[in-house]
Design a protein around this motif. Structure first.
Motif, PDB file in Angstrom:
ATOM      1  N   TYR A  67       0.800  -1.228   0.000  1.00 19.70           N
ATOM      2  CA  TYR A  67       0.000   0.000   0.000  1.00 19.70           C
ATOM      3  C   TYR A  67       0.831   1.276   0.000  1.00 19.70           C
ATOM      4  CZ  TYR A  67       1.327  -1.074   4.797  1.00 19.70           C
ATOM      5  OH  TYR A  67       2.049  -1.431   5.890  1.00 19.70           O
ATOM      6  N   ARG A 161       2.823   0.690  13.833  1.00 17.86           N
ATOM      7  CA  ARG A 161       1.445   0.266  13.536  1.00 17.86           C
ATOM      8  C   ARG A 161       1.407  -1.200  13.142  1.00 17.86           C
ATOM      9  NH1 ARG A 161      -1.597   4.761   9.753  1.00 17.86           N
ATOM     10  NH2 ARG A 161      -1.630   6.495  11.220  1.00 17.86           N
ATOM     11  N   GLU A 163      -1.001  -2.225  11.451  1.00 19.95           N
ATOM     12  CA  GLU A 163      -1.664  -2.001  10.140  1.00 19.95           C
ATOM     13  C   GLU A 163      -3.017  -2.701  10.041  1.00 19.95           C
ATOM     14  OE1 GLU A 163      -0.194   0.354   8.895  1.00 19.95           O
ATOM     15  OE2 GLU A 163       1.960   0.125   9.140  1.00 19.95           O
ATOM     16  N   MET A 204      -4.771   0.896   9.492  1.00 18.71           N
ATOM     17  CA  MET A 204      -5.382   1.698   8.426  1.00 18.71           C
ATOM     18  C   MET A 204      -6.843   1.279   8.295  1.00 18.71           C
ATOM     19  SD  MET A 204      -2.432   1.935   5.547  1.00 18.71           S
ATOM     20  CE  MET A 204      -1.880   0.274   5.793  1.00 18.71           C
ATOM     21  N   PRO A 234      -7.337   6.819   7.664  1.00 19.35           N
ATOM     22  CA  PRO A 234      -7.939   6.177   6.497  1.00 19.35           C
ATOM     23  C   PRO A 234      -6.867   5.673   5.535  1.00 19.35           C
ATOM     24  CG  PRO A 234      -8.080   8.574   6.329  1.00 19.35           C
ATOM     25  CD  PRO A 234      -7.539   8.271   7.686  1.00 19.35           C
ATOM     26  N   ILE A 236      -5.466   5.463   1.957  1.00 21.21           N
ATOM     27  CA  ILE A 236      -5.614   6.273   0.749  1.00 21.21           C
ATOM     28  C   ILE A 236      -4.777   5.631  -0.349  1.00 21.21           C
ATOM     29  CG2 ILE A 236      -5.271   8.564  -0.265  1.00 21.21           C
ATOM     30  CD1 ILE A 236      -5.589   9.696   2.584  1.00 21.21           C
ATOM     31  N   LEU A 316       3.614   8.648   1.333  1.00 22.58           N
ATOM     32  CA  LEU A 316       3.108   7.307   1.641  1.00 22.58           C
ATOM     33  C   LEU A 316       1.814   7.100   0.874  1.00 22.58           C
ATOM     34  CD1 LEU A 316       3.505   7.517   5.502  1.00 22.58           C
ATOM     35  CD2 LEU A 316       5.157   6.685   3.846  1.00 22.58           C
ATOM     36  N   TYR A 317       1.040   8.202   0.764  1.00 18.71           N
ATOM     37  CA  TYR A 317      -0.211   8.188   0.029  1.00 18.71           C
ATOM     38  C   TYR A 317      -0.281   9.510  -0.717  1.00 18.71           C
ATOM     39  CZ  TYR A 317      -1.149  10.652   4.363  1.00 18.71           C
ATOM     40  OH  TYR A 317      -1.033  11.494   5.436  1.00 18.71           O
TER      41      TYR A 317
HETATM   42  N1  5AD Z   1      -2.699   5.232   3.059  1.00 17.64           N
HETATM   43  C1  5AD Z   1      -2.801   5.537   4.357  1.00 17.64           C
HETATM   44  N2  5AD Z   1      -1.813   5.333   5.252  1.00 17.64           N
HETATM   45  C2  5AD Z   1      -0.669   4.793   4.795  1.00 17.64           C
HETATM   46  N3  5AD Z   1       0.459   4.453   5.431  1.00 17.64           N
HETATM   47  C3  5AD Z   1       1.321   3.954   4.534  1.00 17.64           C
HETATM   48  N4  5AD Z   1       0.765   3.944   3.317  1.00 17.64           N
HETATM   49  C4  5AD Z   1      -0.485   4.450   3.449  1.00 17.64           C
HETATM   50  C5  5AD Z   1      -1.564   4.681   2.561  1.00 17.64           C
HETATM   51  N5  5AD Z   1      -1.475   4.389   1.254  1.00 17.64           N
HETATM   52  C6  5AD Z   1       0.610   4.558   6.886  1.00 17.64           C
HETATM   53  C7  5AD Z   1       0.940   3.177   7.485  1.00 17.64           C
HETATM   54  C8  5AD Z   1       2.269   3.398   8.156  1.00 17.64           C
HETATM   55  C9  5AD Z   1       2.274   4.884   8.389  1.00 17.64           C
HETATM   56  C10 5AD Z   1       3.625   5.481   8.586  1.00 17.64           C
HETATM   57  O1  5AD Z   1       1.673   5.410   7.234  1.00 17.64           O
HETATM   58  O2  5AD Z   1      -0.056   2.863   8.462  1.00 17.64           O
HETATM   59  O3  5AD Z   1       2.433   2.670   9.348  1.00 17.64           O
END
Ligand code: 5AD
Ligand code: FES
Length: 367
Positions: A67, A161, A163, A204, A234, A236, A316-317
């Motif tokens: 993700y 996390r 997750e 998430m 959320p 994303i 990350l998103y």
């Molecule tokens: N959407 C939302 N949260 C995300 N994280 C990583 N990728 C995504 C995403 N696509 C969150 C994960 C991680 C934190 C640092 O960022 O939960 O633990």
């Protein structure tokens, strides 16, 4: 009116069914539930919200979570690693602006050079801030020895996390290999508690395939492991990741947002004395997202103090907020936002999790 919600709020022990009911609330009954939790929690925890200045100092990552926009296999991510001097400047900024604490976060690395670097960095941050700046770290899965070394160097809170607490779902959102092992992640949380960290985890919300029942289980998992802090936001979708192929199966962004707020309020009911962060990802969906979280149960907010030139690369998103503002702009804006949510900032305070102190004084019954 809303007899079932009223009844659940008054119960001493919440079941999976109760939590599933609350997490999936919509409409007027949801409004009623959120309002009640907001009122109750201000009576018990007070109005104070604590700042953690967030420094996302590197997006190099050895892992490949399906993700995440900074996963190792994403060739289109511009990689960066901020110099120690710049990190120290950010720590000093947090200290002089009375933030109380910082969070150091990066992609995951386990090599000896990285481990040593962090140890030294933690000591230096303690030095230049007269030992007064609280330090949370969020640097992934490490050995207990490494967690111990970083704890001794000055970090006292750790975020990792889970997750999702559902093992089957975990392997749908991570590659199934030794690098991404569910049990190892749980063991890491145990090690962190054993070493003595205030320990944070989170999930998430709105992942493909995820159900309300699984989210209720996530909350019970937090309770079961006696966690001190939670950050949950959320999901994303990110175009450059494998999970993007499931975008058609996702709840709408608004639904993911609403369920996240429901999760925060339900968790506040379940665990009244833990710290709950208003996740930045909420703001990627709703400009007032984090403030709504503060109203309904969250009591920690993480202003981004990463030097601005690098912020856009810690994606990350997508649609990540505040990627082009300086740290000053961010904190001024946040102060006003916290006041708008009828909360006040606990300047210069560490804002430790009250739960941690009751947990450890009961002779560490965790796990
Ligand atoms: N959407 C939302 N949260 C995300 N994280 C990583 N990728 C995504 C995403 N696509 C969150 C994960 C991680 C934190 C640092 O960022 O939960 O633990
Ligand atoms: Fe970096 Fe998951 S992709 S830890």
């Amino acid at each position: 009116m809303f007899g079932k919600t009223t009844h659940i709020i008054q119960k001493n022990t919440l079941t999976k069914d109760d939590l599933t009911y609350l997490i999936s609330l919509k409409g007027d009954e949801r409004d009623y539930f959120l309002k009640k939790i907001g009122e109750n929690y201000v009576q018990t925890l007070g109005k104070k919200v604590f700042f953690r200045g967030l420094v996302e100092f590197s997006n190099y990552c050895t892992k490949d979570c399906l993700y995440c926009g900074i996963r190792k296999s994403n060739q289109s991510s511009d990689r960066y690693d901020i110099d120690d001097d710049e990190i120290l400047k950010a720590a000093k900024f947090a200290y002089t602006n009375n933030y109380g604490s910082i969070v150091l976060q990066s992609g995951e690395r386990n090599d000896p050079i990285f481990i040593k670097r962090i140890t030294n960095l933690l000591k230096k941050i303690k030095d230049i801030t007269d030992g007064k700046l609280g330090i949370t770290i969020s640097l992934g899965e490490q050995t207990e020895e490494t967690y111990q070394a970083w704890f001794e160097a000055g970090a006292h809170r750790y975020l990792l996390r889970i997750e999702t607490s559902n093992e089957e779902l975990y392997y749908k959102i991570h590659p199934k290999d030794t690098n991404h092992n569910f049990q190892n992640r749980i063991n890491c949380l145990k090690s962190l508690q054993k070493v003595g960290y205030q320990t944070g985890t989170g999930v998430m919300i709105g992942l493909p395939f995820q159900t309300y029942e699984e989210l209720a289980d996530d909350l019970l998992f937090f309770q079961d492991i006696d966690i001190d802090m939670i950050g949950m936001g959320p999901f994303i979708e990110h175009t450059e990741t494998p999970l993007y192929q499931h975008k058609d199966k996702l709840w709408s962004l608004q639904r993911r947002f609403d369920v996240t707020i429901n999760m925060i309020a339900s968790l506040r009911l379940l665990m009244p004395d833990i710290n709950i962060a208003a996740a930045t990802a909420l703001q990627a969906i709703d400009p007032m997202g984090r403030e709504k979280a503060l109203k309904y149960g969250a009591n920690v907010i993480m202003p981004n103090i990463t030097p601005t030139i690098h912020r856009k690369d810690y994606t990350l998103y997508e649609n990540k907020p505040c990627t082009d503002e300086g740290a000053e702009d961010c904190s001024n804006c946040l102060n006003i936002r916290v006041e708008m949510a009828d909360r006040e900032v606990g300047y210069s305070e560490w804002g430790d999790s009250k739960h941690f102190f009751s947990r450890t004084s009961e002779n560490n019954k965790a796990f």
